[in-house]
Design an enzyme around this catalytic site. Sequence first.
Site, mmCIF file in Angstrom:
data_model
loop_
_atom_site.group_PDB
_atom_site.id
_atom_site.type_symbol
_atom_site.label_atom_id
_atom_site.label_comp_id
_atom_site.label_asym_id
_atom_site.label_seq_id
_atom_site.Cartn_x
_atom_site.Cartn_y
_atom_site.Cartn_z
ATOM 1 N N ASP A 15 -15.866 -25.604 -56.574
ATOM 2 C CA ASP A 15 -14.827 -24.972 -55.762
ATOM 3 C C ASP A 15 -14.114 -23.845 -56.520
ATOM 4 O O ASP A 15 -13.695 -24.051 -57.674
ATOM 5 C CB ASP A 15 -13.804 -26.058 -55.386
ATOM 6 C CG ASP A 15 -12.869 -25.630 -54.292
ATOM 7 O OD1 ASP A 15 -13.338 -25.385 -53.177
ATOM 8 O OD2 ASP A 15 -11.645 -25.544 -54.553
ATOM 9 N N ASP B 14 -18.925 -32.158 -54.784
ATOM 10 C CA ASP B 14 -17.985 -31.048 -54.869
ATOM 11 C C ASP B 14 -17.151 -31.243 -56.126
ATOM 12 O O ASP B 14 -16.699 -32.354 -56.417
ATOM 13 C CB ASP B 14 -17.078 -31.043 -53.627
ATOM 14 C CG ASP B 14 -16.829 -29.640 -53.106
ATOM 15 O OD1 ASP B 14 -16.319 -28.814 -53.882
ATOM 16 O OD2 ASP B 14 -17.125 -29.387 -51.927
ATOM 17 N N HIS C 210 -17.450 -25.389 -44.268
ATOM 18 C CA HIS C 210 -16.247 -26.000 -43.695
ATOM 19 C C HIS C 210 -15.053 -25.047 -43.651
ATOM 20 O O HIS C 210 -13.986 -25.434 -43.187
ATOM 21 C CB HIS C 210 -15.892 -27.238 -44.526
ATOM 22 C CG HIS C 210 -15.547 -26.871 -45.938
ATOM 23 N ND1 HIS C 210 -16.472 -26.350 -46.824
ATOM 24 C CD2 HIS C 210 -14.382 -26.896 -46.616
ATOM 25 C CE1 HIS C 210 -15.896 -26.078 -47.965
ATOM 26 N NE2 HIS C 210 -14.615 -26.405 -47.870
ATOM 27 N N ASP C 211 -15.215 -23.823 -44.174
ATOM 28 C CA ASP C 211 -14.136 -22.829 -44.142
ATOM 29 C C ASP C 211 -14.398 -21.714 -43.138
ATOM 30 O O ASP C 211 -13.563 -20.817 -42.990
ATOM 31 C CB ASP C 211 -13.977 -22.166 -45.522
ATOM 32 C CG ASP C 211 -13.504 -23.127 -46.607
ATOM 33 O OD1 ASP C 211 -12.808 -24.103 -46.279
ATOM 34 O OD2 ASP C 211 -13.835 -22.879 -47.784
ATOM 35 N N GLU D 194 -18.711 -21.641 -56.037
ATOM 36 C CA GLU D 194 -18.033 -20.964 -54.930
ATOM 37 C C GLU D 194 -17.166 -19.896 -55.575
ATOM 38 O O GLU D 194 -16.180 -20.190 -56.237
ATOM 39 C CB GLU D 194 -17.183 -21.948 -54.113
ATOM 40 C CG GLU D 194 -16.773 -21.336 -52.794
ATOM 41 C CD GLU D 194 -15.336 -21.617 -52.421
ATOM 42 O OE1 GLU D 194 -14.989 -21.433 -51.255
ATOM 43 O OE2 GLU D 194 -14.537 -22.004 -53.285
HETATM 44 O O1 TEU Z 1 -12.079 -22.339 -50.655
HETATM 45 C C1 TEU Z 1 -11.770 -21.257 -51.461
HETATM 46 C C2 TEU Z 1 -11.438 -20.016 -50.831
HETATM 47 O O2 TEU Z 1 -11.800 -18.960 -51.324
HETATM 48 C C3 TEU Z 1 -10.573 -20.072 -49.644
HETATM 49 O O3 TEU Z 1 -9.598 -19.095 -49.786
HETATM 50 C C4 TEU Z 1 -11.388 -19.821 -48.466
HETATM 51 O O4 TEU Z 1 -11.902 -18.518 -48.557
HETATM 52 C C5 TEU Z 1 -10.511 -19.952 -47.279
HETATM 53 O O5 TEU Z 1 -10.325 -21.308 -47.063
HETATM 54 C C6 TEU Z 1 -11.168 -19.352 -46.076
HETATM 55 O O6 TEU Z 1 -10.175 -18.901 -45.234
HETATM 56 C C7 TEU Z 1 -12.230 -23.538 -51.311
HETATM 57 C C8 TEU Z 1 -12.610 -24.627 -50.338
HETATM 58 O O7 TEU Z 1 -13.861 -24.349 -49.785
HETATM 59 C C9 TEU Z 1 -11.523 -24.761 -49.320
HETATM 60 O O8 TEU Z 1 -11.854 -25.681 -48.319
HETATM 61 C C10 TEU Z 1 -10.281 -25.190 -50.051
HETATM 62 O O9 TEU Z 1 -9.204 -25.216 -49.151
HETATM 63 C C11 TEU Z 1 -9.947 -24.246 -51.202
HETATM 64 O O10 TEU Z 1 -11.065 -23.921 -52.004
HETATM 65 C C12 TEU Z 1 -8.947 -24.895 -52.126
HETATM 66 O O11 TEU Z 1 -9.552 -25.946 -52.811
#
Ligand code: TEU
Length: 556
Positions: free
Chosen positions: A200, A98, A329-330, A256
């Site tokens: 990210d 990542d 994970h989100d 992403e």
């Molecule tokens: O997520 C980016 C992102 O677009 C977030 O707003 C995501 O959509 C949200 O967590 C979902 O509700 C990335 C990572 O995947 C996330 O885990 C991190 O918290 C974030 O960036 C900040 O680094």
Amino acid sequence: MKRAWWKEQVVYQIYPRSFCDSNGDGIGDLNGIRSRLDYLQALGVRILWLSPIYRSPNDDNGYDIADYQAIMEDFGTMEDFDALLADVHARGMRLVMDLVVNHTSDEHPWFVESRSSRDNPKRDFYIWREGKADGTPPTNWGGCFSGSAWERDEGSGMYYLHFFSKKQPDLNWENPAVRDAVFDMMTWWCEKGIDGFRMDVISMISKPQEPWTDAPTYGGLYGSSEVTCNGPRVHEFLQEMNRRVLSRYDLMTVGETAGVTIEEAKRYANVDGTELNMVFQFEHVGLDAGPDGKWCTKRISIPALKANLSRWQQELEGKAWNSLFFCNHDQPRVASRLGDQSPRSAKCIATALHLMQGTPYVYQGEELGMTNYPFTSLEEFRDIESLNAFRELTQAGLREPEELFRAIAYKSRDNARTPMQWDDTENAGFTTGTPWIAVNPNYRTINANAEQADPDSVWHYYRKLIALRQDSPWSDVVVYGHYALLAPEDEAVFAFTRTLEERKLLIVCNLSAERRTFRVPEEVVWTRSDQILGNMDGTLEREMSLAPWQAGVWSL
Ligand code: TEU
Ligand code: CA
């Protein structure tokens, strides 16, 4: 279409904190991952993507990095990492890291220096502005984790920009010294022999052109953070990264890209290879958002899902490359979100996803049909996004606590972050200590041990899906075949064909808990057909009576 290993292999995402704990401190770690490589190899995945494992104060579970070239103490040491990389390579698998370079932790030495004074050489590594004359922040922009995207620093009285938590200040990519530092760091990892990067929020690194103005609030408290997606210089920055780092190694790259459109994706993931290999788009997992955003319990409409995925399939073909995912994970668990938590529904959803064109991603536990957690109180949450949203929206009187709690319980990122369910012993075999977040109580039935022993399990079904794509007579059709949607208006059945020259596959998935009659459109013809994979025995007929969640793949 040009062949590439990253088009032909399946990626498995590991969230290290929740995967496997080797030393009983309740937190997953690198040696835990090493101890489970046999499991991953048996599943068949060839590429592992690790969520961040770098030194971090864990305000956002490692997405707030304090040292890009050191391992988080909770996870182990650099020696452990080197051993993991060697073990992965020894099995013919690849390891993707990542890369979190939109922001750092506020504890990163760059930021510590930057905030120390207005004329520190690192001042311009971050984005500092004066507040408005009325004592409010420079703009009304909100952060993705609630609150303003600006934080006032007592020392200089100026504000720094942070689109995530206030412990995640945004880097200033306009500054060439920032780009040099990031590219040097990436080169250092490439020289170690890693096989790629998942980047990210890479769509947010180029901030809007100044002067900056307030953004629309859409009924909320703050201006929309969309202002910062796909900024004016993002493609220029990625092309520079590609020239200076990526093109010098054999890597897989996936951006992403929050807020990405099809038009933008064609640039980020263009087939000329001047930027990235592919991007994660979020339109399909945004289909169950309501007027107030993601916090609601609405279900995804199947016709809308089919239409969205099909648009991406059609429009990127030959121009860019898709990534295929429902889970990460989100996101909440897909077996609960699209499915009814039954094993058959998990298999049905997986069939639809894995038979499309693009690189499929399996998120840890998805291959077991892991479900959302039955949250009953706020104390069970660990995630900063969920906790901040509850506090902000209830305190502002914008939402009723009970109703908002149900929405957060359904959508919270913590649903994906409960520990991997390995077996039916205490804590699901994840740890011998106290897990940092509770284990889903359904681990006694949903766990890797039980599913590996049951040929009819979700796990074995994923194994077959992965093998169909990677090592079967149908591999080329599954990877490179042309996608065509059938019966777009059907309320529940997702059916499509994949065609490569004279070879054709038909995929039919009843994405509902009801029996459905489905008529295969006349344009699809066959003289004989074999079901090459399915979650039930299935004979192909013009008029089919599909059981709830029935899915099948036929070669025509
Ligand atoms: O997520 C980016 C992102 O677009 C977030 O707003 C995501 O959509 C949200 O967590 C979902 O509700 C990335 C990572 O995947 C996330 O885990 C991190 O918290 C974030 O960036 C900040 O680094
Ligand atoms: Ca541990």
